[in-house]
Design an enzyme around this catalytic site. Structure first.
Site, PDB file in Angstrom:
ATOM      1  N   CYS A 255       0.851  -1.413  -0.114  1.00  7.51           N
ATOM      2  CA  CYS A 255       0.014   0.036  -0.206  1.00  7.51           C
ATOM      3  C   CYS A 255       0.842   1.317   0.112  1.00  7.51           C
ATOM      4  O   CYS A 255       0.751   1.880  -0.463  1.00  7.51           O
ATOM      5  CB  CYS A 255      -0.799  -0.141   1.669  1.00  7.51           C
TER       6      CYS A 255
ATOM      7  N   HIS B 239      -2.480   7.354   2.833  1.00 11.45           N
ATOM      8  CA  HIS B 239      -1.170   7.423   3.432  1.00 11.45           C
ATOM      9  C   HIS B 239      -0.797   7.823   2.665  1.00 11.45           C
ATOM     10  O   HIS B 239      -1.633   8.226   0.969  1.00 11.45           O
ATOM     11  CB  HIS B 239      -0.504   6.195   2.813  1.00 11.45           C
TER      12      HIS B 239
END
Length: 352
Positions: A131, A256
């Site tokens: 990710c 993120h």
């Protein structure tokens, strides 16, 4: 093949699985049967996909019979054991774990950048990057195609959902403990208040940041930092690319962020970088600091693209750019990229 391919979603009851079922319900429907598979303890549970209640079955060899494409949204050790079994039974496996990412016989695919790689899969397995890598690589790859990237220095600000439901629960518990207090003003006061509710993290995340993600590797690096390095090299087919990463967990639930220093082979301008980013698939340019326009996790969460802002030319190097990127780690960072790979394979199978 006759008809539309049968899809298995292995790990359908997890956090990434929940997002995957949303995506399968929202995207163009290229699938025949969709089979939901999870750990045997969830056998019989029902989940909604494509507007239909579908029963979850426990993971077994029988559950994989007749599957054409199998999405694995499970921990590394489960993928390592079961993905080869699914492939041996004739399924093309698209794996979201780290189990096969650096295997030279398993393509590591980001459809916006290397869609051709999906066709060469000697083990019957295709894998999706981690990710943190996925939150930046579409933007970096678009700039690389024009300017030729030579070095990346990355600092990631990673959301707790990357650690699963345990990470989310730990942060929410901690936030409730510190809300309305004067904590965060003396050494160790947050840690004492939080006690043993740090969950999967090395330190409290409420009122704090934790400069660690993953497990210890040689030289003091973390596994997550090394993953960003090795995955970026493999996706861009640049085995000697200089990549340095520092991974930090922050008190964010999902999405993120990364601060990226990218040095290129050729001189670069902000105007040209803006043109490339604004026209690249899977990227949204959001960059007007004078108006307060730059990506933040609170604004990007729940969206599919990589958002890019704070694009600046390095003060000391006309071949380097600084940029800030955000990407939802459960969508493009996990479920969406896996779904995009699977949809490309479905098109390929339907032509047979």
């Amino acid at each position: 093949m006759n008809g539309r391919p049968t899809l298995a979603v292995v790990g359908a009851t997890g956090a990434v699985g929940a997002v995957m079922l949303q995506i399968l319900s929202q995207h163009a429907d290229v699938w025949g049967e969709i089979r939901l598979i999870a750990s045997p303890r969830t056998d019989g549970r029902k989940l909604s996909v494509r507007g239909e209640e579908t029963e979850v079955v426990g993971l077994s060899e029988e559950a994989l019979d007749g599957v054409d494409v199998a999405l694995f949204l499970v921990p590394d050790e489960v993928s390592a054991q079961w993905a080869p079994i699914a492939a041996a039974k004739g399924a093309v496996v698209v794996d979201n774990s780290a189990a096969f990412r650096l295997d030279p016989d398993v393509p590591l695919v980001v459809p916006e950048l290397n869609p051709h790689a999906v066709r060469a899969r000697p083990r019957g397995i295709v894998t999706s990057p981690g990710c943190a890598t996925l939150s930046m690589i579409v933007a970096v790859g678009a700039l690389h195609a024009e300017f030729g990237v030579r070095e990346l220095v990355v600092s990631s600000y990673q959301a707790v959902s990357a650690a699963g439901q345990d990470g989310v629960s730990a942060l929410r518990d901690q936030l409730s403990m510190v809300a309305g207090t004067e904590l965060g003003t003396h050494p160790g006061d947050v840690r004492r208040a939080v006690g043993d509710t740090t969950g999967p993290f090395a330190a409290p995340l409420a009122l704090n940041v934790v400069p660690w993600s993953g497990s210890l590797r040689e030289g003091g690096w973390s596994s997550e930092e090394m993953a960003i390095r090795e995955e970026t090299r493999k996706i861009l087919d640049l085995p000697t690319l200089r990549v340095t990463a520092t991974c930090v967990h922050v008190p964010v639930i999902t999405t993120h962020s990364l601060a990226v220093h990218a040095r290129f082979e050729h001189e670069i301008t902000v105007d040209r970088a803006h043109e490339i980013l604004a026209t690249s698939p899977g990227v949204v340019l959001f960059d007007n600091p004078a108006m307060g326009d730059f990506p933040t996790p609170a604004d990007v969460v729940g969206t599919d693209p990589t958002w890019v802002g704070r694009v600046r030319r390095s003060l000391d190097d006309p071949r380097a750019l600084e940029l800030f990127v955000c990407g939802d780690n459960l969508r493009k960072g996990a479920a969406l990229n896996t779904a995009q790979i699977a949809e490309a394979i479905a098109v390929e199978l339907s032509k047979r």
